[in-house]
Structures are given as C-alpha cells and as structure tokens.
Write an enzyme that holds these catalytic residues in place. Structure first.
Site, PDB file in Angstrom:
ATOM      1  N   LYS A   1     105.577  24.524   4.919  1.00  0.00           N
ATOM      2  CA  LYS A   1     106.044  25.786   5.527  1.00  0.00           C
ATOM      3  C   LYS A   1     107.113  26.439   4.655  1.00  0.00           C
ATOM      4  O   LYS A   1     107.189  27.663   4.579  1.00  0.00           O
ATOM      5  CB  LYS A   1     106.621  25.540   6.925  1.00  0.00           C
ATOM      6  CG  LYS A   1     105.582  25.135   7.948  1.00  0.00           C
ATOM      7  CD  LYS A   1     105.028  26.327   8.702  1.00  0.00           C
ATOM      8  CE  LYS A   1     103.853  25.867   9.547  1.00  0.00           C
ATOM      9  NZ  LYS A   1     103.180  26.878  10.287  1.00  0.00           N
TER      10      LYS A   1
ATOM     11  N   LYS B   1      94.590  24.263   5.515  1.00  0.00           N
ATOM     12  CA  LYS B   1      94.298  23.882   6.899  1.00  0.00           C
ATOM     13  C   LYS B   1      94.049  25.150   7.706  1.00  0.00           C
ATOM     14  O   LYS B   1      94.711  26.168   7.469  1.00  0.00           O
ATOM     15  CB  LYS B   1      95.551  23.161   7.437  1.00  0.00           C
ATOM     16  CG  LYS B   1      95.439  22.644   8.834  1.00  0.00           C
ATOM     17  CD  LYS B   1      96.791  22.150   9.343  1.00  0.00           C
ATOM     18  CE  LYS B   1      97.445  23.159  10.258  1.00  0.00           C
ATOM     19  NZ  LYS B   1      98.504  22.690  11.134  1.00  0.00           N
TER      20      LYS B   1
ATOM     21  N   LYS C   1      96.741  29.455  12.556  1.00  0.00           N
ATOM     22  CA  LYS C   1      96.855  30.770  13.211  1.00  0.00           C
ATOM     23  C   LYS C   1      97.480  31.776  12.262  1.00  0.00           C
ATOM     24  O   LYS C   1      97.114  32.938  12.240  1.00  0.00           O
ATOM     25  CB  LYS C   1      97.745  30.662  14.448  1.00  0.00           C
ATOM     26  CG  LYS C   1      97.221  29.757  15.518  1.00  0.00           C
ATOM     27  CD  LYS C   1      98.196  29.774  16.692  1.00  0.00           C
ATOM     28  CE  LYS C   1      98.297  28.423  17.340  1.00  0.00           C
ATOM     29  NZ  LYS C   1      99.373  27.587  16.766  1.00  0.00           N
TER      30      LYS C   1
HETATM   31  N1  AQP Z   1      93.347  22.916  11.257  1.00  0.00           N
HETATM   32  C1  AQP Z   1      93.624  22.003  12.171  1.00  0.00           C
HETATM   33  N2  AQP Z   1      92.887  20.867  12.213  1.00  0.00           N
HETATM   34  C2  AQP Z   1      93.124  19.921  13.148  1.00  0.00           C
HETATM   35  N3  AQP Z   1      94.074  20.038  14.088  1.00  0.00           N
HETATM   36  C3  AQP Z   1      94.831  21.142  14.067  1.00  0.00           C
HETATM   37  N4  AQP Z   1      95.859  21.555  14.849  1.00  0.00           N
HETATM   38  C4  AQP Z   1      96.284  22.756  14.424  1.00  0.00           C
HETATM   39  N5  AQP Z   1      95.552  23.160  13.372  1.00  0.00           N
HETATM   40  C5  AQP Z   1      94.651  22.184  13.124  1.00  0.00           C
HETATM   41  C6  AQP Z   1      96.375  20.786  15.971  1.00  0.00           C
HETATM   42  O1  AQP Z   1      96.652  21.686  17.031  1.00  0.00           O
HETATM   43  C7  AQP Z   1      97.800  21.222  17.720  1.00  0.00           C
HETATM   44  C8  AQP Z   1      98.723  22.366  17.985  1.00  0.00           C
HETATM   45  O2  AQP Z   1      99.169  22.917  16.790  1.00  0.00           O
HETATM   46  P1  AQP Z   1     100.317  24.008  16.781  1.00  0.00           P
HETATM   47  O3  AQP Z   1      99.752  25.321  17.060  1.00  0.00           O
HETATM   48  O4  AQP Z   1     101.438  23.611  17.652  1.00  0.00           O
HETATM   49  O5  AQP Z   1     100.871  23.900  15.325  1.00  0.00           O
HETATM   50  P2  AQP Z   1     100.151  24.006  13.975  1.00  0.00           P
HETATM   51  O6  AQP Z   1      99.551  22.678  13.624  1.00  0.00           O
HETATM   52  O7  AQP Z   1     101.180  24.534  13.027  1.00  0.00           O
HETATM   53  O8  AQP Z   1      98.999  25.054  14.240  1.00  0.00           O
HETATM   54  P3  AQP Z   1      98.634  26.284  13.343  1.00  0.00           P
HETATM   55  O9  AQP Z   1      97.416  26.914  13.863  1.00  0.00           O
HETATM   56  O10 AQP Z   1      98.637  25.850  11.905  1.00  0.00           O
HETATM   57  O11 AQP Z   1      99.806  27.283  13.657  1.00  0.00           O
HETATM   58  P4  AQP Z   1     100.750  28.086  12.677  1.00  0.00           P
HETATM   59  O12 AQP Z   1      99.872  28.851  11.760  1.00  0.00           O
HETATM   60  O13 AQP Z   1     101.555  28.973  13.559  1.00  0.00           O
HETATM   61  O14 AQP Z   1     101.590  27.055  11.970  1.00  0.00           O
HETATM   62  C9  AQP Z   1      98.431  20.110  16.913  1.00  0.00           C
HETATM   63  O15 AQP Z   1      98.235  18.868  17.562  1.00  0.00           O
HETATM   64  C10 AQP Z   1      97.706  20.157  15.611  1.00  0.00           C
HETATM   65  O16 AQP Z   1      97.510  18.855  15.105  1.00  0.00           O
END
Ligand code: AQP
Length: 328
Positions: free
Chosen positions: A111, A191, A194
């Site tokens: 990040k 990965k 969002k």
């Molecule tokens: N690409 C992914 N593959 C598998 N698991 C995923 N998770 C998120 N992306 C993937 C799982 O979703 C849960 C919630 O995630 P989160 O939204 O709290 O945080 P994150 O992992 O940071 O999700 P994003 O979509 O990547 O959000 P942004 O872009 O805002 O940082 C977790 O259990 C995660 O493992």
C-alpha cells in the site's frame, strides 16, 4: 458457541475476490459459530476517500452481505465505527505493539508503494485496528483470504504480548483459510482490488462480465489464435477453476494447449459460467435495494448485539490495565 469475527472495508463495490476469498466461507461458518461480520469503515479511511460516498458504500456492502447469504438470524452484521470500543482497544494495543512488527507487514509495503504521497499512520497501524476488531469479541477464529494471513499472525503476537503483560484475557484466534486462493485482477498482474479497477464486481451484469473478460489478460506468450497456450500461467484459466464444472475445466485445459480453442471462445465459456453464479446475487441485491429500511434494521440490530460484547470486554480490559478507577 465459539465466536468468529471478520469484515470487509467499504472501499468500493465488492468483487469476486472478496466473495471467493472471504465471504463465501463466512456463510457455512454461521451454523457452527456465533459470527460477527463487520463493515470496517475506519479501515477504509487509510487511503483518500470521499466522505459523501461512505454511507452509500456501507449500505451497499451490507446489501451484498445479505445477498450472498449472510443470515441476520444467525450472525450479527455491524458497522465498525458504530461500536467505539474498536478504536478504544486499538489505542491500548498500540501501546504494546513494536513499530518493527508493523513495518514488516507485506500489505504495508504494497500500500505504501501504491500511495507514496499519503503515507499516513493509519496505513501502518491498520493491523493493530484489525487485531482490536477481532479480539474485542474474543473471537476464537477468523476466516481470512491468504493475503490476510500475516495480519492474523500479528494479531496472535499482540494477544500473546497482552496476555503475558496484563494477565490472560484473549484467546489466540486461529485462521480459517478460505478455499479460494488469491484472486488476481483482470490485468493479470495485481491482486483483484476494489481500488485498482481490475475487478469483476458482484453486481456486474452478464454484459459487463462478457466485456470485461474480453479485455482481460491471458497467457502473455500466446500472441496468435493458432499458438498453443499455457493454462498454467493464464489468469482466465484460474478463474475457470473457480466458476466452471470439471468437464469444462478439463476441456479448456486440453484444447488451449493444442490451440483447438482460442482465448475468445475460452472467455465466452467463462463469462457464461460466471454470470450463472453471480446473477442470483445481483438479483437479490436489486430486491434488497427496494427495501433498504430492512437492511438498516439488520445493521442496527447487529450493532446492538456487538456493543454488548464489546462493552463487557472493555470493562475486563480496563480492570487489567489499571484504568478502572474506583472513584469514578
Ligand atoms: N483478490 C482477492 N483474492 C482473495 N481474497 C481477497 N480479499 C480481497 N481481495 C481478494 C479478501 O476479502 C476480504 C476483505 O478484504 P478487504 O476489502 O477488507 O480488504 P482488501 O483485501 O484490501 O480488499 P481490496 O478489494 O483489495 O480493497 P482495497 O482495494 O480497498 O484495498 C479479506 O479477507 C481478503 O482476504
């Protein structure tokens, strides 16, 4: 009943990574555990965001939870910021967490390279707030995607240190690893996230899915239709394994290697299967959006239930750390 806590940050619409990597596994756990599923909005503040959108995002996330199959009769669906004990406990945990434990967390490194102009303390401290989210409810287990394992390990380290210093309060939460591994984005590089605009969202229409997959990266070595492909390095094939039946997976695997099937056809099959899986979720969301008061009531009830546990834990913690003053 043993307890579980998990959550998603409302940083955008939920995608298939959130679904397969986390929420799908939450559904089964509802029968075995007392589950608290949060919408962790304070986490979503660690990168720049629009305050005007937050309420919409939180409600969208709650609607997705319900559409996917979380059952408010079995689980508490709540909003992190509505239970102030989360941040209160995070402060206490901050005082026992060495900075070096936080700088080594892989997601911090990731990040901070994505947001070099906004390296705020929250970004570094995120795993401590996550630890507070979990242990506030004395959760015995946390369902996580593979990418969150290092955060959970840190939670366990913090628990050990707290229990050692102040006396045992918290169980060491174990991870329940969801079967869907890390889902890669349609760019095939990062990965699915969002914030990266590389997602298939849960409420994408079959047309959206078809168009997005048509542009998605496949085996980079396969330049022309007649070139043989390598499914082992193709993100589309990884998605087939998650959305297609075994006969189709085998067929695609074999026919891609011999160039009997091209990427266009392979993607069409995937689009059909993905749409079949996601359409019921999208339709359920549309239905819930017509009765948004029901969604709000579910959240209010979940917040009330969570608050009772959170307040109990904080009383116990205050006693242990010496800030439960008898004269107040
Ligand atoms: N690409 C992914 N593959 C598998 N698991 C995923 N998770 C998120 N992306 C993937 C799982 O979703 C849960 C919630 O995630 P989160 O939204 O709290 O945080 P994150 O992992 O940071 O999700 P994003 O979509 O990547 O959000 P942004 O872009 O805002 O940082 C977790 O259990 C995660 O493992």
């Amino acid at each position: 009943m043993k307890r579980i806590f998990s959550g998603v940050q409302p940083s955008g619409r939920l995608h298939i990574g959130n679904y397969l990597g986390a929420i799908k596994s939450w559904i089964k756990l509802q029968d075995k555990y007392k589950c608290i599923y949060g919408i962790v909005d304070y986490h979503a503040m660690t990168v720049k965001y629009s305050p005007d959108d937050m309420q919409k995002r939180v409600l969208d996330c709650a609607t997705s939870y319900l559409a996917i199959g979380l059952d408010p009769k079995k689980s508490s669906l709540m909003i992190q910021s509505a239970v102030k004990e989360h941040t209160e406990l995070a402060w206490i945990l901050n005082t026992i967490t060495p900075i070096s434990w936080l700088t080594r967390v892989p997601t911090y490194k990731e990040k901070s390279s994505q947001h070099p102009d906004d390296l705020n303390i929250g970004l570094l401290d995120y795993p401590v707030l996550m630890a507070a989210d979990i242990i506030l409810y004395k959760a015995d287990a946390v369902p996580v995607g593979e990418d969150q394992l290092s955060h959970l390990e840190l939670t366990r380290e913090i628990v050990r240190r707290f229990n050692y210093r102040f006396g045992r309060v918290f169980p060491e939460p174990k991870s329940i690893l969801s079967s869907g591994a890390r889902i890669m984005g349609l760019d095939g590089k990062s990965k699915m996230s969002k914030s990266l605009n590389n997602c298939i969202y849960l409420d994408d229409t079959p047309d959206d899915i078809r168009k997005k997959l048509a542009r998605a990266v496949t085996d980079p070595q396969r330049q022309r239709r007649n070139d043989a492909g390598n499914p082992d390095v193709c993100n589309i094939f990884s998605l087939h394994k998650l959305f297609s039946i075994s006969e189709e997976i085998e067929r695609v695997n074999k026919e891609c290697r011999t160039a009997e099937i091209g990427c266009v056809e392979c993607k069409k099959i995937l689009a059909k299967n993905m749409s079949n899986d996601l359409t019921p979720i999208r339709e359920k969301k549309l239905e819930l959006n017509k009765d948004i008061d029901y969604v709000k009531d579910v959240l209010l009830a979940g917040i009330k239930e969570s608050k009772i546990i959170a307040m109990e834990t904080m009383e116990e913690i205050k006693q242990k750390i010496g800030v439960k003053y008898t004269f107040l």
